[in-house]
Motif scaffolding. Structure first.
Motif, PDB file in Angstrom:
ATOM      1  N   LYS A  53       0.723  -0.978  -0.215  1.00 43.34           N
ATOM      2  CA  LYS A  53      -0.215   0.006  -0.013  1.00 43.34           C
ATOM      3  C   LYS A  53       0.874   1.298   0.222  1.00 43.34           C
ATOM      4  N   ILE A  56       2.297   1.693  -3.538  1.00 40.90           N
ATOM      5  CA  ILE A  56       1.193   2.190  -4.468  1.00 40.90           C
ATOM      6  C   ILE A  56       0.881   3.629  -4.132  1.00 40.90           C
ATOM      7  N   TRP A 212       1.458  -0.838 -12.809  1.00 40.43           N
ATOM      8  CA  TRP A 212       1.326  -1.367 -11.627  1.00 40.43           C
ATOM      9  C   TRP A 212       0.287  -2.670 -11.643  1.00 40.43           C
ATOM     10  N   ILE A 215      -3.526  -3.490  -9.142  1.00 42.08           N
ATOM     11  CA  ILE A 215      -4.656  -2.561  -9.046  1.00 42.08           C
ATOM     12  C   ILE A 215      -5.600  -2.772  -9.500  1.00 42.08           C
ATOM     13  N   GLU A 216      -6.909  -3.086  -8.892  1.00 43.00           N
ATOM     14  CA  GLU A 216      -7.897  -3.835  -9.253  1.00 43.00           C
ATOM     15  C   GLU A 216      -9.143  -2.618  -9.871  1.00 43.00           C
ATOM     16  N   TYR A 254      -8.570   3.218  -4.434  1.00 41.62           N
ATOM     17  CA  TYR A 254      -8.178   2.192  -5.017  1.00 41.62           C
ATOM     18  C   TYR A 254      -8.347   1.070  -4.286  1.00 41.62           C
ATOM     19  N   TYR A 256      -6.390  -3.058  -4.251  1.00 40.47           N
ATOM     20  CA  TYR A 256      -5.432  -3.674  -5.041  1.00 40.47           C
ATOM     21  C   TYR A 256      -5.359  -5.203  -4.248  1.00 40.47           C
ATOM     22  N   ARG A 257      -4.749  -5.864  -5.056  1.00 40.75           N
ATOM     23  CA  ARG A 257      -4.758  -7.417  -4.658  1.00 40.75           C
ATOM     24  C   ARG A 257      -3.122  -7.629  -4.488  1.00 40.75           C
ATOM     25  N   GLN A 288      -6.770  -8.803  -0.221  1.00 40.68           N
ATOM     26  CA  GLN A 288      -6.991  -7.653  -1.045  1.00 40.68           C
ATOM     27  C   GLN A 288      -7.162  -6.512   0.014  1.00 40.68           C
TER      28      GLN A 288
END
Length: 300
Positions: A53, A56, A212, A215-216, A254, A256-257, A288
């Motif tokens: 995190k 990101i 990246w 990032i979903e 955002y 993310y996984r 996640q």
């Protein structure tokens, strides 16, 4: 002889008792060890999540902190665009944009940036940059700002022509900042590994770059200074074109996984995140996660 038989019998009984105790306790020991291992993996996963995190957040800062030009005077014609993935731009027609995410179109001002004194037009600078002949640049001072174009690039210097007709003469004698201008689309689309990723595509031409993986989902909101007093007055949850004269920052959300998540499937916990648009994001912790941050748009 009798004593020896009695001793052997006693040892056998004790051995049987020990074996029985081990048989009884072994399942509990195994369960305890498994739970200890799962707990260790869970702690390690949460630690990995915090590291990812933070990385990101730093990446979004690096991508978007330069969306305002370095100028005391902001040209009111400059803008950025935030839109839904439901309405992708023509430039990205060949890509599958995530429909639940936003996309952003803006100019990265100052990926290459340095100070110059304008002794004439064209002007030369020894600034070493990524730009090439034909690229757009911008000269800014507290008195004025002018667009420019790279005429030529060599190992020693770059030759730049400022554009502005007869008014460009006003720049001669001024010291200011010369900066590159690179316009991009940023968006969420399927990555090379098969899961969603954060991408960047040049607005006019050039290859798309996967920035990246993992990032979903992404939402972006402008922080607006409506009365131009230097303070943020509102967070706009709508879509459209926003004047850079009023945009002081971005609120970014955002999902993310984690790659190679260390926690077992049955330890994941379903959680909900309420977006600024009132949307509910469902994700499964700790493999996640959801993050948000404020990105201050930097000028000078």
């Amino acid at each position: 002889m009798s004593k020896r038989h009695n001793l052997q019998g006693s040892l056998i009984i004790e051995l049987l008792v020990v074996c029985s105790l081990v048989a009884l306790l072994l399942p509990f020991l195994v369960v305890a060890l498994v739970r200890m291992q799962e707990r260790h993996l869970l702690i390690k996963t949460y630690q990995d999540q915090q590291v990812i995190k933070a990385a990101i957040d730093a990446h979004f800062q690096a991508q978007w902190s330069r969306l305002r030009p370095a100028s005391c005077l902001i040209d009111e014609s400059l803008f950025l665009i935030i839109e839904s993935g439901m309405s992708p731009p023509l430039r990205l027609a060949t890509r599958t944009i995530d429909k639940e995410s936003d996309w952003l179109r803006a100019v990265d001002y100052g990926l290459c940036r340095g100070t110059v004194k304008v002794n004439g037009n064209p002007l030369d600078t020894s600034l070493s940059c990524h730009w090439k002949a034909g690229d757009s640049v911008r000269f800014s001072s507290c008195e004025s700002y002018f667009p420019g174009q790279i005429l030529s690039v060599s190992a020693q210097h770059s030759r730049i022509e400022l554009i502005g007709g007869e008014f460009v003469e006003d720049a001669i004698g001024q010291s200011g900042i010369i900066e590159s201008q690179d316009e991009f689309y940023w968006y969420i689309s399927e990555g090379k590994g098969g899961q969603n990723a954060f991408w960047r595509t040049p607005r006019e031409s050039g290859n798309s770059l996967e920035l990246w993986s993992g990032i979903e989902r992404l939402s972006v909101f402008p922080l607006l200074d409506d009365n131009l007093d230097g303070m943020v007055d509102a967070l706009d949850t709508g879509y459209g074109q926003f004047s850079l004269a009023k945009v002081r920052g971005l609120w970014v959300e955002y999902q993310y996984r984690l790659h190679d998540c260390k926690s077992e499937r049955d330890t994941q916990l379903a959680q909900d995140y309420r977006s600024m648009r009132g949307e509910t994001w469902r994700y499964f912790s700790p493999c996640q996660g959801v993050g948000n941050q404020i990105i201050v748009l930097k000028g000078l």
